[in-house]
Scaffold this motif. Structure first.
Motif, PDB file in Angstrom:
ATOM      1  N   SER A 168       2.364   8.214  -8.471  1.00 55.66           N
ATOM      2  CA  SER A 168       2.794   9.612  -8.456  1.00 55.66           C
ATOM      3  C   SER A 168       3.477   9.980  -9.763  1.00 55.66           C
ATOM      4  O   SER A 168       4.280   9.196 -10.303  1.00 55.66           O
ATOM      5  CB  SER A 168       3.766   9.854  -7.289  1.00 55.66           C
ATOM      6  OG  SER A 168       4.355  11.132  -7.385  1.00 55.66           O
TER       7      SER A 168
ATOM      8  N   ASP B 110       0.823  11.430   3.324  1.00 58.60           N
ATOM      9  CA  ASP B 110      -0.442  11.085   2.682  1.00 58.60           C
ATOM     10  C   ASP B 110      -0.848   9.657   3.018  1.00 58.60           C
ATOM     11  O   ASP B 110      -2.036   9.372   3.241  1.00 58.60           O
ATOM     12  CB  ASP B 110      -0.326  11.253   1.165  1.00 58.60           C
ATOM     13  CG  ASP B 110      -0.182  12.707   0.745  1.00 58.60           C
ATOM     14  OD1 ASP B 110      -0.491  13.592   1.567  1.00 58.60           O
ATOM     15  OD2 ASP B 110       0.252  12.944  -0.398  1.00 58.60           O
ATOM     16  N   TRP B 111       0.126   8.759   3.047  1.00 57.96           N
ATOM     17  CA  TRP B 111      -0.186   7.351   3.342  1.00 57.96           C
ATOM     18  C   TRP B 111      -0.659   7.182   4.785  1.00 57.96           C
ATOM     19  O   TRP B 111      -1.594   6.437   5.058  1.00 57.96           O
ATOM     20  CB  TRP B 111       1.043   6.478   3.089  1.00 57.96           C
ATOM     21  CG  TRP B 111       0.759   5.013   3.255  1.00 57.96           C
ATOM     22  CD1 TRP B 111       0.115   4.196   2.377  1.00 57.96           C
ATOM     23  CD2 TRP B 111       1.101   4.198   4.382  1.00 57.96           C
ATOM     24  NE1 TRP B 111       0.031   2.920   2.873  1.00 57.96           N
ATOM     25  CE2 TRP B 111       0.627   2.895   4.116  1.00 57.96           C
ATOM     26  CE3 TRP B 111       1.758   4.435   5.579  1.00 57.96           C
ATOM     27  CZ2 TRP B 111       0.801   1.840   4.995  1.00 57.96           C
ATOM     28  CZ3 TRP B 111       1.926   3.389   6.461  1.00 57.96           C
ATOM     29  CH2 TRP B 111       1.449   2.100   6.181  1.00 57.96           C
TER      30      TRP B 111
ATOM     31  N   SER C 184       0.826  -1.202   0.000  1.00 54.66           N
ATOM     32  CA  SER C 184       0.000   0.000   0.000  1.00 54.66           C
ATOM     33  C   SER C 184       0.861   1.253   0.000  1.00 54.66           C
ATOM     34  O   SER C 184       0.566   2.227  -0.705  1.00 54.66           O
ATOM     35  CB  SER C 184      -0.920  -0.010   1.223  1.00 54.66           C
ATOM     36  OG  SER C 184      -1.635   1.198   1.321  1.00 54.66           O
ATOM     37  N   PHE C 185       1.925   1.212   0.795  1.00 55.04           N
ATOM     38  CA  PHE C 185       2.793   2.395   0.870  1.00 55.04           C
ATOM     39  C   PHE C 185       3.559   2.604  -0.431  1.00 55.04           C
ATOM     40  O   PHE C 185       3.637   3.726  -0.954  1.00 55.04           O
ATOM     41  CB  PHE C 185       3.763   2.250   2.037  1.00 55.04           C
ATOM     42  CG  PHE C 185       4.786   3.347   2.109  1.00 55.04           C
ATOM     43  CD1 PHE C 185       4.397   4.667   2.249  1.00 55.04           C
ATOM     44  CD2 PHE C 185       6.143   3.072   2.007  1.00 55.04           C
ATOM     45  CE1 PHE C 185       5.332   5.692   2.295  1.00 55.04           C
ATOM     46  CE2 PHE C 185       7.080   4.084   2.056  1.00 55.04           C
ATOM     47  CZ  PHE C 185       6.675   5.397   2.198  1.00 55.04           C
ATOM     48  N   THR C 186       4.154   1.550  -0.994  1.00 58.69           N
ATOM     49  CA  THR C 186       4.944   1.702  -2.226  1.00 58.69           C
ATOM     50  C   THR C 186       4.064   2.067  -3.423  1.00 58.69           C
ATOM     51  O   THR C 186       4.559   2.623  -4.409  1.00 58.69           O
ATOM     52  CB  THR C 186       5.716   0.411  -2.530  1.00 58.69           C
ATOM     53  OG1 THR C 186       4.806  -0.696  -2.583  1.00 58.69           O
ATOM     54  CG2 THR C 186       6.778   0.160  -1.457  1.00 58.69           C
TER      55      THR C 186
ATOM     56  N   GLN D 197       2.076   4.391  -3.422  1.00 61.67           N
ATOM     57  CA  GLN D 197       2.091   5.852  -3.458  1.00 61.67           C
ATOM     58  C   GLN D 197       3.064   6.365  -4.520  1.00 61.67           C
ATOM     59  O   GLN D 197       2.807   7.365  -5.181  1.00 61.67           O
ATOM     60  CB  GLN D 197       2.513   6.410  -2.092  1.00 61.67           C
ATOM     61  CG  GLN D 197       1.539   6.141  -0.966  1.00 61.67           C
ATOM     62  CD  GLN D 197       0.349   7.075  -1.020  1.00 61.67           C
ATOM     63  OE1 GLN D 197      -0.781   6.645  -1.203  1.00 61.67           O
ATOM     64  NE2 GLN D 197       0.611   8.366  -0.880  1.00 61.67           N
TER      65      GLN D 197
ATOM     66  N   SER E 296      -4.232   8.330   4.939  1.00 59.24           N
ATOM     67  CA  SER E 296      -5.158   7.374   4.320  1.00 59.24           C
ATOM     68  C   SER E 296      -5.350   6.140   5.182  1.00 59.24           C
ATOM     69  O   SER E 296      -6.470   5.617   5.296  1.00 59.24           O
ATOM     70  CB  SER E 296      -4.647   6.979   2.935  1.00 59.24           C
ATOM     71  OG  SER E 296      -3.429   6.267   3.026  1.00 59.24           O
ATOM     72  N   GLN E 297      -4.283   5.670   5.823  1.00 61.57           N
ATOM     73  CA  GLN E 297      -4.408   4.504   6.692  1.00 61.57           C
ATOM     74  C   GLN E 297      -5.260   4.820   7.918  1.00 61.57           C
ATOM     75  O   GLN E 297      -6.068   3.992   8.369  1.00 61.57           O
ATOM     76  CB  GLN E 297      -3.017   4.025   7.138  1.00 61.57           C
ATOM     77  CG  GLN E 297      -2.180   3.428   6.024  1.00 61.57           C
ATOM     78  CD  GLN E 297      -2.823   2.205   5.397  1.00 61.57           C
ATOM     79  OE1 GLN E 297      -3.106   1.221   6.089  1.00 61.57           O
ATOM     80  NE2 GLN E 297      -3.069   2.261   4.099  1.00 61.57           N
TER      81      GLN E 297
ATOM     82  N   SER F  61       4.641  11.852   0.441  1.00 59.03           N
ATOM     83  CA  SER F  61       4.012  10.556   0.176  1.00 59.03           C
ATOM     84  C   SER F  61       3.778   9.790   1.476  1.00 59.03           C
ATOM     85  O   SER F  61       2.725   9.153   1.659  1.00 59.03           O
ATOM     86  CB  SER F  61       4.901   9.726  -0.761  1.00 59.03           C
ATOM     87  OG  SER F  61       5.040  10.355  -2.017  1.00 59.03           O
ATOM     88  N   TRP F  62       4.729   9.859   2.407  1.00 56.94           N
ATOM     89  CA  TRP F  62       4.592   9.194   3.697  1.00 56.94           C
ATOM     90  C   TRP F  62       3.445   9.816   4.493  1.00 56.94           C
ATOM     91  O   TRP F  62       2.612   9.100   5.076  1.00 56.94           O
ATOM     92  CB  TRP F  62       5.904   9.280   4.462  1.00 56.94           C
ATOM     93  CG  TRP F  62       5.836   8.823   5.900  1.00 56.94           C
ATOM     94  CD1 TRP F  62       6.028   9.572   7.010  1.00 56.94           C
ATOM     95  CD2 TRP F  62       5.556   7.502   6.353  1.00 56.94           C
ATOM     96  NE1 TRP F  62       5.884   8.824   8.129  1.00 56.94           N
ATOM     97  CE2 TRP F  62       5.595   7.535   7.770  1.00 56.94           C
ATOM     98  CE3 TRP F  62       5.281   6.293   5.728  1.00 56.94           C
ATOM     99  CZ2 TRP F  62       5.368   6.412   8.556  1.00 56.94           C
ATOM    100  CZ3 TRP F  62       5.054   5.161   6.513  1.00 56.94           C
ATOM    101  CH2 TRP F  62       5.100   5.231   7.910  1.00 56.94           C
TER     102      TRP F  62
END
Length: 374
Positions: free
Chosen positions: A75, A145-146, A67-69, A71, A149-150, A142-143
């Motif tokens: 992009s 935003d993740w 899920s994180f990667t 992002q 979202s989590q 990105s971190w």
């Protein structure tokens, strides 16, 4: 007396106009040169970092890691590549096949599930410091935003105590092209205006036509005025072409008044033509005049106008020197008119500075010009 002056001026202006029509070099300088430089720099110069080759190292695959990667895959700023180990990513970084890599340790999923801060390694090639800072900021965004979202998926409160909602004024797309193109117009028109008069008059000295003018009844005032009027109109035509390309080809918004833009461009063009006239009094050879024009107009405008390099970040002595660069004031006006609108608190002081510089350079050219052959 006045009728004689007007008749001589009309004749001189007609002579210059015919010379422009018969000599394509002046038209090329006014129209082709700005268009070519604007296309070259507009497409070739960018301060944005997009499609950056970024390595991804996941020691223990998991749903959280995927899920994180994702992002980075979604992009426009990154072109991610997977590596089996950190050592392989380091090798690729040293060979410059990637510009950085993100390393997720084997305990990433466990620490995320336990709501603990996971250790994430971010390694960036720092040779290009600007790109390194951009990549670092992109990864941090990105971190963030993740994490948000989590937290939303889990129905929990955002672990970040402060919710930041940025509002970007005047350039909401944060596009470096929208910022660079207006300043680029000023830099190009500096060179164009100076070359129009410097090279043309130097060519007249080389061909001997200037000596022929010297033996007539025309005064130096009339000669200079007859040079300024046709090339002013020619330069303003080149300015119109540049603005058209900026708005319709590059899509840069023009939010300010077109009338104010025309006024500012007129004052700046007079200052640039004055620089060219002043150069022509020193150099009577086209090659020498061209070299002087590039060194004294184009290079200072490129480096010291704020077109790329922020004037406020320069050392104090250099900031003082920038005040004698006419392009600095025109860049400020153009960026305001294109991106912010007609902000009079910005435009009026710069218009006044352009007026003073136009008076100075035209006056200096007149004082330096003598109706003599020596």
């Amino acid at each position: 007396m006045k009728a004689g002056i007007l008749m001589r001026l009309r004749g001189l202006i007609r002579k210059e106009s015919l010379q422009i029509l018969r000599d394509p070099s002046s038209i090329a300088i006014a129209f082709l040169l700005p268009a070519m430089l604007l296309l070259l720099f507009g497409y070739g110069v960018s301060l944005d970092a997009k499609h950056v080759a970024l390595g991804i190292v996941v020691e223990q695959p998991s749903a959280a890691a995927a899920s994180f990667t994702a992002q980075f895959s979604n992009s426009p700023y990154f072109a991610p590549r997977n590596f089996p180990s950190a050592a392989a990513a380091q090798t690729a970084l040293s060979r410059e096949t990637i510009m950085g890599f993100v390393w997720l340790r084997s305990d990433f999923a466990r620490r995320v599930a336990a709501r603990q801060d996971p250790d994430i390694g971010v390694y960036v090639d720092g040779i290009n410091a600007n790109n390194a800072r951009l990549i670092e900021n992109y990864v941090q965004q990105s971190w963030a935003d993740w994490i948000t979202s989590q937290a939303d998926l889990a129905g929990a409160s955002n672990p970040v105590p402060i919710a930041v909602e940025p509002r970007i004024w005047f350039n909401p797309a944060v596009s470096s092209r929208d910022y660079l193109v207006p300043g680029l117009i000023a830099v190009i028109m500096t060179l164009t205006g100076a070359l129009l008069t410097a090279l043309v008059i130097a060519r007249e000295w080389e061909r001997g036509t200037m000596e022929a003018l010297m033996v007539t009844r025309v005064s130096m005032h009339e000669i200079l005025i007859s040079k300024i009027i046709p090339y002013f109109l020619l330069g303003m035509g080149g300015m119109a072409v540049s603005v058209t390309i900026a708005v319709f080809l590059f899509g840069v918004p023009l939010l300010g008044s077109l009338l104010v833009l025309t006024l500012a461009a007129s004052l700046f063009m007079l200052a640039s033509l004055g620089m060219g006239l002043l150069i022509s009094t020193v150099a009577k050879n086209q090659f020498v005049a061209g070299q002087i024009a590039i060194i004294t107009t184009f290079l200072p405008a490129f480096i010291l106008s704020g077109f790329i390099f922020d004037v406020g970040s320069m050392p104090a002595p250099i900031q003082v020197i920038t005040h004698i660069v006419a392009a600095r004031y025109f860049v400020s006006i153009l960026q305001s008119l294109f991106l912010a609108g007609t902000v009079w608190s910005v435009i009026l002081p710069n218009l006044l500075a352009l007026l003073l510089m136009a008076i100075f350079f035209l006056g200096a050219a007149r004082l330096a010009a003598r109706k003599r052959l020596d």
